[in-house]
Design a protein around this motif. Structure first.
Motif, PDB file in Angstrom:
ATOM      1  N   ILE A 159       0.935  -1.025  -0.074  1.00  0.00           N
ATOM      2  CA  ILE A 159       0.128   0.023   0.147  1.00  0.00           C
ATOM      3  C   ILE A 159       0.988   1.382   0.021  1.00  0.00           C
ATOM      4  N   VAL A 160       0.689   2.148  -0.888  1.00  0.00           N
ATOM      5  CA  VAL A 160       1.477   3.421  -1.075  1.00  0.00           C
ATOM      6  C   VAL A 160       0.860   4.314  -0.696  1.00  0.00           C
ATOM      7  N   SER A 161      -0.762   4.467  -0.445  1.00  0.00           N
ATOM      8  CA  SER A 161      -1.348   5.465   0.011  1.00  0.00           C
ATOM      9  C   SER A 161      -2.769   4.731   0.324  1.00  0.00           C
ATOM     10  N   VAL A 162      -3.288   5.551   1.522  1.00  0.00           N
ATOM     11  CA  VAL A 162      -4.369   5.327   1.970  1.00  0.00           C
ATOM     12  C   VAL A 162      -5.463   6.298   1.742  1.00  0.00           C
ATOM     13  N   ASP A 163      -6.308   5.896   0.797  1.00  0.00           N
ATOM     14  CA  ASP A 163      -7.315   7.085   0.388  1.00  0.00           C
ATOM     15  C   ASP A 163      -8.216   7.369   1.547  1.00  0.00           C
ATOM     16  N   ALA A 164      -8.869   6.269   1.785  1.00  0.00           N
ATOM     17  CA  ALA A 164      -9.969   6.165   2.809  1.00  0.00           C
ATOM     18  C   ALA A 164      -9.800   4.941   3.682  1.00  0.00           C
ATOM     19  N   LEU A 165     -10.291   5.405   5.003  1.00  0.00           N
ATOM     20  CA  LEU A 165     -10.253   4.211   6.138  1.00  0.00           C
ATOM     21  C   LEU A 165     -11.267   4.479   6.860  1.00  0.00           C
ATOM     22  N   ASP A 166     -12.334   3.646   6.923  1.00  0.00           N
ATOM     23  CA  ASP A 166     -13.468   3.933   7.985  1.00  0.00           C
ATOM     24  C   ASP A 166     -13.866   2.265   8.456  1.00  0.00           C
ATOM     25  N   GLU A 167     -14.537   2.555   9.665  1.00  0.00           N
ATOM     26  CA  GLU A 167     -15.017   1.486  10.252  1.00  0.00           C
ATOM     27  C   GLU A 167     -16.187   1.753  10.583  1.00  0.00           C
ATOM     28  N   ARG A 168     -16.996   0.403  10.284  1.00  0.00           N
ATOM     29  CA  ARG A 168     -18.395   0.324  10.504  1.00  0.00           C
ATOM     30  C   ARG A 168     -18.687  -1.164  10.790  1.00  0.00           C
ATOM     31  N   PHE A 169     -19.643  -1.154  12.079  1.00  0.00           N
ATOM     32  CA  PHE A 169     -19.951  -2.631  12.235  1.00  0.00           C
ATOM     33  C   PHE A 169     -18.858  -3.710  12.534  1.00  0.00           C
ATOM     34  N   GLY A 170     -17.742  -3.283  13.365  1.00  0.00           N
ATOM     35  CA  GLY A 170     -16.737  -4.194  13.511  1.00  0.00           C
ATOM     36  C   GLY A 170     -15.677  -4.368  12.297  1.00  0.00           C
ATOM     37  N   GLN A 171     -15.942  -3.874  11.107  1.00  0.00           N
ATOM     38  CA  GLN A 171     -15.199  -4.006   9.891  1.00  0.00           C
ATOM     39  C   GLN A 171     -14.580  -2.570   9.611  1.00  0.00           C
ATOM     40  N   SER A 172     -13.514  -2.741   9.033  1.00  0.00           N
ATOM     41  CA  SER A 172     -12.642  -1.830   8.524  1.00  0.00           C
ATOM     42  C   SER A 172     -12.739  -1.794   6.950  1.00  0.00           C
ATOM     43  N   HIS A 173     -13.049  -0.742   6.393  1.00  0.00           N
ATOM     44  CA  HIS A 173     -13.006  -0.379   4.877  1.00  0.00           C
ATOM     45  C   HIS A 173     -12.168   0.301   4.436  1.00  0.00           C
ATOM     46  N   TRP A 174     -11.345  -0.106   3.451  1.00  0.00           N
ATOM     47  CA  TRP A 174     -10.050   0.495   3.053  1.00  0.00           C
ATOM     48  C   TRP A 174     -10.331   0.720   1.564  1.00  0.00           C
ATOM     49  N   ARG A 175      -9.799   1.941   1.202  1.00  0.00           N
ATOM     50  CA  ARG A 175      -9.823   2.473  -0.115  1.00  0.00           C
ATOM     51  C   ARG A 175      -8.231   2.789  -0.364  1.00  0.00           C
ATOM     52  N   VAL A 176      -7.253   2.095  -1.151  1.00  0.00           N
ATOM     53  CA  VAL A 176      -5.904   2.457  -1.137  1.00  0.00           C
ATOM     54  C   VAL A 176      -5.409   2.413  -2.730  1.00  0.00           C
ATOM     55  N   SER A 177      -4.274   3.049  -2.783  1.00  0.00           N
ATOM     56  CA  SER A 177      -3.392   2.670  -3.801  1.00  0.00           C
ATOM     57  C   SER A 177      -2.241   1.905  -3.506  1.00  0.00           C
ATOM     58  N   THR A 178      -2.032   0.856  -4.406  1.00  0.00           N
ATOM     59  CA  THR A 178      -0.664   0.111  -4.069  1.00  0.00           C
ATOM     60  C   THR A 178       0.192   0.016  -5.283  1.00  0.00           C
ATOM     61  N   ASP A 179       1.174  -0.756  -5.268  1.00  0.00           N
ATOM     62  CA  ASP A 179       2.137  -0.798  -6.213  1.00  0.00           C
ATOM     63  C   ASP A 179       1.623  -1.470  -7.353  1.00  0.00           C
TER      64      ASP A 179
END
Length: 174
Positions: A101-121
């Motif tokens: 993962i080179v950047s984390v664009d969004a990170l949210d937690e809902r109902f015990g789960q984390s939701h990631w939107r990222v840019s990777t290599d």
């Protein structure tokens, strides 16, 4: 393959230690891998598994047949000729694919789960991690390994190197 002597020398779990003097690898017509033994036998297809994928990735690699039976432990990959080493590493890289993962664009937690939107290599990705305590691992090199609900794996920079906003969110979740 008789692994008694090899196991006594540290082959591990009674498995023979397989070096370049005992086995070589080749691609089949269907792009699978065939293990050709110097005693004249062969196994096709074969798979490779790392015993310690992050701390010693090329030291203890298990060779398994198509039924999952372990045939032996490979000598360190550096001992093999370049052509064999290339085949093994290609297969291992496919099995243990974990984009960084080179950047984390969004990170949210809902109902015990984390939701990631990222840019990777390897491009952009969206994934969900459930039960972060079990699916976020500190690796020996300091990086973090995230295991998504779909089984995909992602590597994240060490905690101290993360952006403050991401580090705070991670600390709150874990």
């Amino acid at each position: 393959m008789n692994g008694t002597a090899d196991a006594a020398r540290g082959g591990g779990a009674g498995l023979p230690r397989l070096g370049p003097e005992r086995v070589r690898f080749e691609r089949t017509g269907g792009y699978l891998v065939r293990a050709v033994l110097t005693d004249g036998g062969h196994h096709e297809p074969v798979d490779f598994y790392r015993a310690f994928p992050y701390s010693a990735p090329d030291d203890l690699v298990a060779l398994r047949d198509s039924g999952g039976t372990e045939l032996g432990l490979l000598a360190p990959l550096a001992a093999f000729p370049a052509a064999d080493r290339e085949i093994v590493l290609e297969e291992l890289n496919r099995r243990y694919f974990a984009p960084r993962i080179v950047s984390v664009d969004a990170l949210d937690e809902r109902f015990g789960q984390s939701h990631w939107r990222v840019s990777t290599d390897a491009g952009r990705a969206r994934f969900t991690v459930q039960n972060e305590h079990a699916n976020l691992r500190d690796l020996p090199d300091g990086t973090l390994l995230l295991i998504a609900v779909d089984g995909n794996r992602y590597r994240l920079a060490p905690r101290a190197e993360l952006e403050p906003r991401i580090r705070r969110k991670l600390e709150a979740m874990f």
